[in-house]
Design a protein around this motif. Structure first.
Motif, mmCIF file in Angstrom:
data_model
loop_
_atom_site.group_PDB
_atom_site.id
_atom_site.type_symbol
_atom_site.label_atom_id
_atom_site.label_comp_id
_atom_site.label_asym_id
_atom_site.label_seq_id
_atom_site.Cartn_x
_atom_site.Cartn_y
_atom_site.Cartn_z
ATOM 1 N N PRO A 46 0.829 -1.211 0.000
ATOM 2 C CA PRO A 46 0.000 0.000 0.000
ATOM 3 C C PRO A 46 0.862 1.259 0.000
ATOM 4 N N GLY A 47 0.694 2.086 -1.029
ATOM 5 C CA GLY A 47 1.320 3.406 -1.059
ATOM 6 C C GLY A 47 2.762 3.493 -1.501
ATOM 7 N N ARG A 48 3.646 2.662 -0.930
ATOM 8 C CA ARG A 48 5.081 2.777 -1.224
ATOM 9 C C ARG A 48 5.755 1.431 -1.017
ATOM 10 N N LEU A 49 6.765 1.173 -1.854
ATOM 11 C CA LEU A 49 7.564 -0.045 -1.753
ATOM 12 C C LEU A 49 9.006 0.328 -2.040
ATOM 13 N N VAL A 50 9.935 -0.221 -1.273
ATOM 14 C CA VAL A 50 11.341 0.108 -1.459
ATOM 15 C C VAL A 50 12.159 -1.173 -1.660
ATOM 16 N N VAL A 51 13.132 -1.093 -2.562
ATOM 17 C CA VAL A 51 14.085 -2.172 -2.811
ATOM 18 C C VAL A 51 15.458 -1.610 -2.450
ATOM 19 N N ARG A 52 16.100 -2.183 -1.434
ATOM 20 C CA ARG A 52 17.387 -1.668 -0.963
ATOM 21 C C ARG A 52 18.532 -2.611 -1.329
ATOM 22 N N ARG A 53 19.555 -2.055 -1.941
ATOM 23 C CA ARG A 53 20.753 -2.808 -2.313
ATOM 24 C C ARG A 53 21.347 -3.497 -1.099
ATOM 25 N N GLU A 54 21.468 -2.775 0.004
ATOM 26 C CA GLU A 54 22.106 -3.294 1.204
ATOM 27 C C GLU A 54 21.398 -4.550 1.732
ATOM 28 N N THR A 55 20.084 -4.559 1.713
ATOM 29 C CA THR A 55 19.335 -5.713 2.202
ATOM 30 C C THR A 55 19.502 -6.905 1.269
ATOM 31 N N ILE A 56 19.554 -6.663 -0.036
ATOM 32 C CA ILE A 56 19.799 -7.755 -0.985
ATOM 33 C C ILE A 56 21.184 -8.334 -0.739
ATOM 34 N N GLU A 57 22.173 -7.473 -0.496
ATOM 35 C CA GLU A 57 23.527 -7.953 -0.198
ATOM 36 C C GLU A 57 23.545 -8.795 1.075
ATOM 37 N N GLU A 58 22.755 -8.419 2.073
ATOM 38 C CA GLU A 58 22.658 -9.214 3.298
ATOM 39 C C GLU A 58 22.057 -10.583 3.003
ATOM 40 N N GLN A 59 21.079 -10.634 2.113
ATOM 41 C CA GLN A 59 20.430 -11.902 1.754
ATOM 42 C C GLN A 59 21.366 -12.817 0.957
ATOM 43 N N THR A 60 22.151 -12.222 0.055
ATOM 44 C CA THR A 60 22.997 -13.026 -0.829
ATOM 45 C C THR A 60 24.402 -13.245 -0.287
ATOM 46 N N GLY A 61 24.851 -12.356 0.614
ATOM 47 C CA GLY A 61 26.224 -12.436 1.102
ATOM 48 C C GLY A 61 27.240 -11.970 0.077
ATOM 49 N N GLN A 62 26.769 -11.254 -0.955
ATOM 50 C CA GLN A 62 27.640 -10.775 -2.031
ATOM 51 C C GLN A 62 27.291 -9.331 -2.377
ATOM 52 N N ARG A 63 28.274 -8.656 -3.016
ATOM 53 C CA ARG A 63 27.983 -7.313 -3.528
ATOM 54 C C ARG A 63 26.903 -7.431 -4.587
ATOM 55 N N PHE A 64 26.058 -6.396 -4.673
ATOM 56 C CA PHE A 64 24.933 -6.438 -5.604
ATOM 57 C C PHE A 64 24.773 -5.080 -6.258
ATOM 58 N N ASP A 65 24.735 -5.065 -7.571
ATOM 59 C CA ASP A 65 24.437 -3.857 -8.336
ATOM 60 C C ASP A 65 22.925 -3.828 -8.525
ATOM 61 N N LEU A 66 22.273 -2.814 -8.020
ATOM 62 C CA LEU A 66 20.811 -2.743 -8.052
ATOM 63 C C LEU A 66 20.242 -2.862 -9.470
ATOM 64 N N GLN A 67 21.033 -2.514 -10.478
ATOM 65 C CA GLN A 67 20.574 -2.652 -11.861
ATOM 66 C C GLN A 67 20.317 -4.110 -12.236
ATOM 67 N N GLN A 68 20.900 -5.047 -11.479
ATOM 68 C CA GLN A 68 20.714 -6.467 -11.752
ATOM 69 C C GLN A 68 19.263 -6.915 -11.583
ATOM 70 N N ILE A 69 18.458 -6.168 -10.837
ATOM 71 C CA ILE A 69 17.069 -6.603 -10.664
ATOM 72 C C ILE A 69 16.310 -6.566 -11.984
ATOM 73 N N HIS A 70 16.762 -5.761 -12.930
ATOM 74 C CA HIS A 70 16.058 -5.620 -14.199
ATOM 75 C C HIS A 70 16.120 -6.887 -15.048
ATOM 76 N N VAL A 71 17.087 -7.760 -14.777
ATOM 77 C CA VAL A 71 17.223 -9.001 -15.542
ATOM 78 C C VAL A 71 15.988 -9.883 -15.364
ATOM 79 N N ASN A 72 15.472 -9.965 -14.146
ATOM 80 C CA ASN A 72 14.325 -10.827 -13.850
ATOM 81 C C ASN A 72 13.036 -10.058 -13.572
ATOM 82 N N LEU A 73 13.067 -8.739 -13.726
ATOM 83 C CA LEU A 73 11.889 -7.898 -13.519
ATOM 84 C C LEU A 73 10.899 -8.111 -14.659
ATOM 85 N N VAL A 74 9.639 -8.341 -14.313
ATOM 86 C CA VAL A 74 8.602 -8.540 -15.324
ATOM 87 C C VAL A 74 7.812 -7.255 -15.532
ATOM 88 N N THR A 75 7.340 -6.662 -14.436
ATOM 89 C CA THR A 75 6.547 -5.437 -14.528
ATOM 90 C C THR A 75 6.530 -4.736 -13.173
#
Length: 93
Positions: A46-75
């Protein structure tokens, strides 16, 4: 009178690359919900959603370029605000 808050959403292919991204989004957006369908996972908030690079890095344990989300982004739906650390969707300007 109750004010209706418009939902924003983002959807990804449901695969191994997207799973840590989805987990990070859900961790950072407690009001968000994920809906899985064959081959797709859609996250509504509702209203707002945020995607944070730092949290993705915590999940993966690796550096993450936020542009990488576009590879699997549908809409997605909402006004986009994006920099190197965060992508946000909202209906507010």
């Amino acid at each position: 009178m109750t004010e209706t808050v418009s939902k924003v959403f983002i959807a990804f292919q449901d695969n191994e690359e997207s799973r840590p991204i989805v987990d990070a989004i859900l961790a950072d957006n407690p009001e968000a919900t994920a809906v899985h369908s064959p081959g797709l996972v859609k996250i509504d908030a509702p209203g707002r959603l945020v995607v944070r690079r730092e949290t993705i890095e915590e999940q993966t344990g690796q550096r993450f370029d936020l542009q990488q989300i576009h590879v699997n982004l549908v809409t997605l739906s909402g006004h986009i605000n994006e920099d190197d650390d965060e992508l946000s969707l909202s209906w507010l300007r």
